[in-house]
Design an enzyme around this catalytic site. Structure first.
Site, PDB file in Angstrom:
ATOM      1  N   SER A 196     -51.931 -76.342 -85.376  1.00  0.00           N
ATOM      2  CA  SER A 196     -53.303 -76.641 -85.819  1.00  0.00           C
ATOM      3  C   SER A 196     -53.369 -76.767 -87.336  1.00  0.00           C
ATOM      4  O   SER A 196     -54.005 -77.685 -87.872  1.00  0.00           O
ATOM      5  CB  SER A 196     -54.258 -75.520 -85.378  1.00  0.00           C
ATOM      6  OG  SER A 196     -54.418 -75.538 -83.992  1.00  0.00           O
ATOM      7  N   ARG A 251     -54.059 -80.267 -90.006  1.00  0.00           N
ATOM      8  CA  ARG A 251     -55.143 -80.261 -90.995  1.00  0.00           C
ATOM      9  C   ARG A 251     -54.608 -80.471 -92.407  1.00  0.00           C
ATOM     10  O   ARG A 251     -55.197 -81.216 -93.197  1.00  0.00           O
ATOM     11  CB  ARG A 251     -55.929 -78.954 -90.893  1.00  0.00           C
ATOM     12  CG  ARG A 251     -56.824 -78.946 -89.639  1.00  0.00           C
ATOM     13  CD  ARG A 251     -57.102 -77.533 -89.191  1.00  0.00           C
ATOM     14  NE  ARG A 251     -58.098 -77.466 -88.124  1.00  0.00           N
ATOM     15  CZ  ARG A 251     -57.822 -77.615 -86.815  1.00  0.00           C
ATOM     16  NH1 ARG A 251     -56.587 -77.869 -86.410  1.00  0.00           N
ATOM     17  NH2 ARG A 251     -58.782 -77.509 -85.918  1.00  0.00           N
ATOM     18  N   GLY A 286     -54.288 -84.069 -78.846  1.00  0.00           N
ATOM     19  CA  GLY A 286     -55.743 -84.121 -78.907  1.00  0.00           C
ATOM     20  C   GLY A 286     -56.248 -83.897 -80.323  1.00  0.00           C
ATOM     21  O   GLY A 286     -57.220 -84.521 -80.762  1.00  0.00           O
ATOM     22  N   SER A 304     -65.402 -75.915 -79.579  1.00  0.00           N
ATOM     23  CA  SER A 304     -64.169 -76.686 -79.765  1.00  0.00           C
ATOM     24  C   SER A 304     -63.904 -76.857 -81.254  1.00  0.00           C
ATOM     25  O   SER A 304     -64.695 -77.475 -81.974  1.00  0.00           O
ATOM     26  CB  SER A 304     -64.289 -78.063 -79.111  1.00  0.00           C
ATOM     27  OG  SER A 304     -63.308 -78.940 -79.647  1.00  0.00           O
ATOM     28  N   ASP A 315     -55.417 -71.182 -75.986  1.00  0.00           N
ATOM     29  CA  ASP A 315     -54.044 -71.698 -75.911  1.00  0.00           C
ATOM     30  C   ASP A 315     -53.039 -70.643 -75.460  1.00  0.00           C
ATOM     31  O   ASP A 315     -51.892 -70.976 -75.130  1.00  0.00           O
ATOM     32  CB  ASP A 315     -53.599 -72.243 -77.275  1.00  0.00           C
ATOM     33  CG  ASP A 315     -54.322 -73.546 -77.629  1.00  0.00           C
ATOM     34  OD1 ASP A 315     -54.915 -74.173 -76.732  1.00  0.00           O
ATOM     35  OD2 ASP A 315     -54.291 -73.926 -78.817  1.00  0.00           O
ATOM     36  N   LYS A 330     -57.028 -79.739 -70.846  1.00  0.00           N
ATOM     37  CA  LYS A 330     -55.983 -79.605 -71.872  1.00  0.00           C
ATOM     38  C   LYS A 330     -54.867 -80.616 -71.575  1.00  0.00           C
ATOM     39  O   LYS A 330     -55.090 -81.598 -70.887  1.00  0.00           O
ATOM     40  CB  LYS A 330     -55.461 -78.167 -71.894  1.00  0.00           C
ATOM     41  CG  LYS A 330     -56.507 -77.168 -72.400  1.00  0.00           C
ATOM     42  CD  LYS A 330     -56.846 -77.426 -73.851  1.00  0.00           C
ATOM     43  CE  LYS A 330     -57.927 -76.496 -74.351  1.00  0.00           C
ATOM     44  NZ  LYS A 330     -58.423 -76.866 -75.673  1.00  0.00           N
ATOM     45  N   ARG A 390     -54.722 -77.288 -66.687  1.00  0.00           N
ATOM     46  CA  ARG A 390     -53.927 -76.071 -66.862  1.00  0.00           C
ATOM     47  C   ARG A 390     -54.250 -74.988 -65.846  1.00  0.00           C
ATOM     48  O   ARG A 390     -53.504 -74.012 -65.756  1.00  0.00           O
ATOM     49  CB  ARG A 390     -54.124 -75.515 -68.275  1.00  0.00           C
ATOM     50  CG  ARG A 390     -52.901 -75.631 -69.098  1.00  0.00           C
ATOM     51  CD  ARG A 390     -53.034 -75.089 -70.495  1.00  0.00           C
ATOM     52  NE  ARG A 390     -52.200 -75.919 -71.355  1.00  0.00           N
ATOM     53  CZ  ARG A 390     -52.263 -75.971 -72.662  1.00  0.00           C
ATOM     54  NH1 ARG A 390     -53.144 -75.234 -73.299  1.00  0.00           N
ATOM     55  NH2 ARG A 390     -51.452 -76.755 -73.325  1.00  0.00           N
ATOM     56  N   ARG A 426     -47.030 -75.907 -73.010  1.00  0.00           N
ATOM     57  CA  ARG A 426     -47.283 -74.469 -72.862  1.00  0.00           C
ATOM     58  C   ARG A 426     -46.947 -73.982 -71.446  1.00  0.00           C
ATOM     59  O   ARG A 426     -46.556 -72.834 -71.254  1.00  0.00           O
ATOM     60  CB  ARG A 426     -48.721 -74.132 -73.232  1.00  0.00           C
ATOM     61  CG  ARG A 426     -49.046 -74.476 -74.680  1.00  0.00           C
ATOM     62  CD  ARG A 426     -50.262 -73.761 -75.203  1.00  0.00           C
ATOM     63  NE  ARG A 426     -50.806 -74.439 -76.365  1.00  0.00           N
ATOM     64  CZ  ARG A 426     -50.306 -74.394 -77.602  1.00  0.00           C
ATOM     65  NH1 ARG A 426     -49.224 -73.688 -77.843  1.00  0.00           N
ATOM     66  NH2 ARG A 426     -50.875 -75.052 -78.589  1.00  0.00           N
TER      67      ARG A 426
HETATM   68  C1  S3P Z   1     -57.108 -77.011 -81.495  1.00  0.00           C
HETATM   69  C2  S3P Z   1     -58.239 -76.588 -80.847  1.00  0.00           C
HETATM   70  C3  S3P Z   1     -58.237 -76.233 -79.419  1.00  0.00           C
HETATM   71  C4  S3P Z   1     -56.844 -75.932 -78.930  1.00  0.00           C
HETATM   72  C5  S3P Z   1     -55.865 -76.979 -79.336  1.00  0.00           C
HETATM   73  C6  S3P Z   1     -55.789 -77.065 -80.848  1.00  0.00           C
HETATM   74  C7  S3P Z   1     -57.221 -77.398 -82.920  1.00  0.00           C
HETATM   75  O1  S3P Z   1     -58.735 -77.325 -78.667  1.00  0.00           O
HETATM   76  O2  S3P Z   1     -56.840 -75.779 -77.529  1.00  0.00           O
HETATM   77  O3  S3P Z   1     -54.570 -76.686 -78.840  1.00  0.00           O
HETATM   78  O4  S3P Z   1     -56.174 -77.577 -83.579  1.00  0.00           O
HETATM   79  O5  S3P Z   1     -58.347 -77.529 -83.396  1.00  0.00           O
HETATM   80  P1  S3P Z   1     -60.324 -77.585 -78.452  1.00  0.00           P
HETATM   81  O6  S3P Z   1     -60.917 -77.909 -79.757  1.00  0.00           O
HETATM   82  O7  S3P Z   1     -60.382 -78.737 -77.497  1.00  0.00           O
HETATM   83  O8  S3P Z   1     -60.866 -76.313 -77.870  1.00  0.00           O
END
Ligand code: S3P
Length: 432
Positions: free
Chosen positions: A25, A29, A97, A168, A317, A346, A350, A391
């Site tokens: 994550s 960013r 995602g 989220s 996660d 996910k 999952r 995962r």
């Molecule tokens: C993430 C947020 C989560 C998480 C994903 C990474 C992120 O998803 O499950 O693995 O980096 O912001 P959601 O925003 O869909 O909850």
């Protein structure tokens, strides 16, 4: 679908030290913000996984120069807030995602059109949750019934207040990133707090983030980001597979070093304690507002445990790793998970794929719309399917160390999404 079959042999030992790859994550960013900054940023410890490579590949297509030194260190030549170039062809977020949703926020405010797509799994995942707020901000987005590919027609954006229905961090981050490019202020009020890496990273890049008493966060548009030297801490989500291994193996004890300990990610540590694991946490480092440190996890006194709806956004996660721990416990111990329907959208569904895999291994699993009840039973060597989900591949591998025979994990190369080298580390930590 990821290929490759990994074989996991029974193991009675889980002792040693391990350092986990950079947090996924945070890596996304830092790369995205460095691309929008003025000047040259460096990022040490960038996640070696395929998800974060997809972010780099997309940014390169948008004209960003990114040099790598082969040691997990990136040098990103920022192009400024509105300096990205129209990509030739499609931007491929692959399995990620976070790449697709955060990039959509940035591209919504650029003066050109972009197309974002992804692999089979990502093209099934819901995107309306970002299309809707970005459209309200002034962007035009075409989609295939709320799914990828997205054609993002960049426009002059204006700030909004967004109150998503589902907590989220990806949605929050998407809207805040679009907010950087919007006129006025943009705020996000979440139904429950989620990981705040975007807010911390924005602060480090010199963008003040407003925190309101109602829990909402906001940014003012049009501010410039200043280039930075950054270091990504280890991924606590990856670390939790080793925590499950140590806490689920009699006599197990693992030191996990350099782990990110951002408080919006550490709810899982409390759950580990509730599950009877031995756990010492030493937070001894901080960089760009992200605390880090080491974890010592040991086999303790296994106890049945529950994850309630209020826990879920803080450890979504980590549920596969916690399920592995529950499956390794003495017979009759249980893990009940409630209020986790987000697990169904996910990298795989999952809940169903996790239930199928743990059942094949011998655990008892009842599946619900929004969770499951897993009951520990003697585990047997078998063949399980990762469903293309990194995962789940790792969760099945950890639990398989307690099985009576060898387990074959199909689609095992999915681990490369976040943890290349996972199976080699598993062998190292479990071999006397
Ligand atoms: C993430 C947020 C989560 C998480 C994903 C990474 C992120 O998803 O499950 O693995 O980096 O912001 P959601 O925003 O869909 O909850």
């Amino acid at each position: 679908m990821p290929s490759g079959t990994a074989t996991v042999a029974p193991a009675a030992r889980a002792i040693g030290r391990v350092a986990v790859p950079g947090d996924k994550s945070i890596s996304h960013r830092y790369a995205l913000l460095a691309a929008l900054a003025d000047g040259v940023s460096t990022i040490g410890g960038y996640s070696p996984g395929a998800d974060c490579a997809a972010t780099v590949a997309c940014l390169r297509r948008l004209g960003v120069r990114i040099d790598t030194d082969g040691d997990g260190r990136l040098t990103i030549h920022g192009r400024g807030l509105t300096g990205l170039c129209r990509a030739q062809g499609t931007l491929d977020a692959a399995n990620s995602g976070t790449t697709a949703r955060l990039l959509a926020g940035i591209l919504a405010g650029q003066p050109f059109d972009s197309t974002i797509t992804g692999d089979d799994s990502l093209t099934r995942r819901p995107m309306r949750r970002v299309i809707e707020p970005l459209t309200r901000m002034g962007a035009r987005i075409d989609s295939r019934d709320g799914r990828l590919p997205l054609v993002v027609h960049g426009e002059a954006l204006h700030g909004i207040v967004h109150a998503p229905q589902v907590p989220s961090a990806q949605v929050k981050s998407c809207v805040l990133l679009a907010g950087l490019l919007a006129a006025g202020r943009t705020r996000v009020l979440e139904p429950a707090p989620t990981r705040d890496h975007t807010e911390r990273a924005l602060g480090a890049f010199g963008i003040p983030v407003e925190h309101d008493t109602d829990g909402s966060v906001g940014v003012a548009g049009g501010q410039r980001l200043a280039a930075l030297r950054l270091r990504v801490p280890g991924d606590i989500s990856g670390a939790m597979f080793w925590a499950a291994l140590a806490a689920g193996t009699p006599g197990g004890r693992l030191d996990i070093r350099g782990v990110g300990l951002n408080p919006t990610r550490t709810a899982v540590l409390e759950v580990l304690r509730r599950a009877g694991a031995g756990l010492d946490v030493h937070a001894d480092d901080e960089h760009a507002g992200e605390p880090a440190g080491s974890l010592r996890v040991a086999f303790g006194a296994p106890r049945s445990f529950e994850i309630m709806p209020a826990d879920v956004p803080g450890l979504i996660d980590e549920i596969p790793a916690l399920a592995a721990l529950a499956a390794m416990m003495p017979e009759g111990h249980t893990l009940a998970v409630h209020g986790a329907s987000e697990l169904r959208v996910k990298e795989s569904d999952r809940i169903s794929a996790l239930a199928a895999g743990f059942r094949a291994l011998g655990a008892g699993v009842d599946e619900y719309d929004d969770g499951f009840l897993l009951e520990a039973r003697p585990l047997r060597g078998t063949e399980v399917e990762s469903a293309g989900d990194h995962r789940l591949a790792m969760a099945f591998a950890i639990a398989a160390t307690r099985a009576t025979g060898t387990t074959r994990i199909r689609g095992a190369s999915a681990v490369d999404v976040s943890y290349p080298g996972f199976f080699e580390e598993l062998t190292r930590l479990t071999t006397p």
